[in-house]
Design a protein around this motif. Structure first.
Motif, mmCIF file in Angstrom:
data_model
loop_
_atom_site.group_PDB
_atom_site.id
_atom_site.type_symbol
_atom_site.label_atom_id
_atom_site.label_comp_id
_atom_site.label_asym_id
_atom_site.label_seq_id
_atom_site.Cartn_x
_atom_site.Cartn_y
_atom_site.Cartn_z
ATOM 1 N N LYS A 142 8.852 4.394 4.003
ATOM 2 C CA LYS A 142 7.424 4.337 3.674
ATOM 3 C C LYS A 142 7.276 4.555 2.180
ATOM 4 C CE LYS A 142 5.381 6.312 7.817
ATOM 5 N NZ LYS A 142 5.694 7.677 8.248
ATOM 6 N N ARG A 143 6.282 3.881 1.612
ATOM 7 C CA ARG A 143 6.029 4.061 0.192
ATOM 8 C C ARG A 143 5.002 5.190 0.026
ATOM 9 N NH1 ARG A 143 8.277 2.118 -3.814
ATOM 10 N NH2 ARG A 143 7.246 1.662 -5.795
ATOM 11 N N ILE A 144 5.383 6.154 -0.759
ATOM 12 C CA ILE A 144 4.554 7.342 -0.912
ATOM 13 C C ILE A 144 4.241 7.596 -2.372
ATOM 14 C CG2 ILE A 144 4.687 9.863 -0.830
ATOM 15 C CD1 ILE A 144 6.304 9.416 1.761
ATOM 16 N N LYS A 145 2.978 7.876 -2.629
ATOM 17 C CA LYS A 145 2.624 8.278 -3.985
ATOM 18 C C LYS A 145 2.247 9.750 -3.955
ATOM 19 C CE LYS A 145 -0.111 6.824 -7.929
ATOM 20 N NZ LYS A 145 -1.020 5.776 -8.418
ATOM 21 N N LEU A 185 0.841 -1.191 0.000
ATOM 22 C CA LEU A 185 0.000 0.000 0.000
ATOM 23 C C LEU A 185 0.878 1.243 0.000
ATOM 24 C CD1 LEU A 185 -2.689 -0.980 2.629
ATOM 25 C CD2 LEU A 185 -2.956 -0.889 0.157
ATOM 26 N N SER A 186 0.561 2.141 -0.837
ATOM 27 C CA SER A 186 1.305 3.394 -0.792
ATOM 28 C C SER A 186 0.360 4.493 -0.334
ATOM 29 C CB SER A 186 1.885 3.729 -2.157
ATOM 30 O OG SER A 186 0.868 3.767 -3.123
ATOM 31 N N GLN A 187 0.943 5.399 0.404
ATOM 32 C CA GLN A 187 0.139 6.488 0.919
ATOM 33 C C GLN A 187 0.080 7.617 -0.121
ATOM 34 O OE1 GLN A 187 1.218 7.418 4.851
ATOM 35 N NE2 GLN A 187 -0.351 8.987 5.100
ATOM 36 N N HIS A 188 -1.121 8.108 -0.349
ATOM 37 C CA HIS A 188 -1.290 9.168 -1.337
ATOM 38 C C HIS A 188 -1.170 10.545 -0.710
ATOM 39 C CE1 HIS A 188 -2.564 5.954 -3.825
ATOM 40 N NE2 HIS A 188 -2.908 6.738 -4.816
ATOM 41 N N LEU A 189 -0.358 11.363 -1.324
ATOM 42 C CA LEU A 189 -0.205 12.739 -0.859
ATOM 43 C C LEU A 189 -0.581 13.683 -1.981
ATOM 44 C CD1 LEU A 189 3.259 12.742 0.922
ATOM 45 C CD2 LEU A 189 1.000 12.539 1.931
#
Ligand code: GDP
Ligand code: MG
Length: 174
Positions: free
Chosen positions: A56-59, A6-10
């Motif tokens: 952390k995986r970030i989009k 899961l990547s967190q959307h910013l």
């Protein structure tokens, strides 16, 4: 066990006067591309880049103003949900720097109070054409409590670090 990546959307918005280089800064950060013949952006557009930040995986979904900067009629829908903003001026055109105060007003009126804002003086590669000194910009940024960097979408200088400065601040991992 199913492990999902899961990547967190910013959501990040980029604002500033027309032709300061907003679209090219985005292109440089998301695709490492630059186009001299950049057409003014039509329609609301965004570009994304997925990256690892502090394990952390970030989009990062970065919204580009769609030419409305000419009419100063960006609706507050544009700012909704944004956690970060990049305020861009062109170091070779003084009025684009003088307008930053207006863009700050607009942000304050429409965006969330907690939005993290970074001021960018773009086109630092055009050394002989400079109309805004580094000192003036640093002083203004300090007054306004903004993070600040000069950058060049053309050469790529400081583009990555400017976006990372914004993203890291959003996460409080500086
Ligand atoms: P926007 O209207 O703010 O999205 O501006 P654009 O990204 O479309 O860029 C406007 C013009 O400035 C284009 O002709 C770009 O090629 C040029 N430009 C953008 N960034 C830079 C830069 O860092 N250096 C130089 N020399 N030109 C740039
Ligand atoms: Mg554009």
């Amino acid at each position: 066990v199913i492990r999902m990546c899961l990547s967190q959307h910013l959501l990040i918005v980029v604002v500033g006067d027309s032709a300061v280089g907003k679209t090219q800064l985005l292109g440089r950060f998301t695709k490492d591309e630059f186009h001299f013949d950049s057409k003014s952006t039509i329609g609301v557009e965004f570009q994304t880049r997925t990256l690892n930040l502090n394990r952390k995986r970030i989009k990062a979904q970065i919204w580009d103003t769609a030419g409305q900067e000419r009419y100063r009629a960006i609706t507050n829908a544009y700012y909704r949900g944004a956690v970060g903003a990049m305020l861009v001026y062109d170091v070779t055109r003084r009025h684009t720097f003088d307008h930053i105060a207006k863009w700050i007003e607009e942000l304050r009126a429409n965006a969330d109070n907690s939005i993290v804002v970074v001021l960018i003086g773009n086109k630092s590669d055009l050394v002989g054409k400079r109309e805004v000194s580094l000192d003036d910009a640093v002083e203004f940024a300090e007054e306004q409590g903004l993070f600040f960097s000069e950058a060049s979408a053309l050469s790529g200088e400081n583009v990555e670090t400017a976006f990372l400065m914004l993203l890291e601040e959003i996460y409080g991992v500086v």
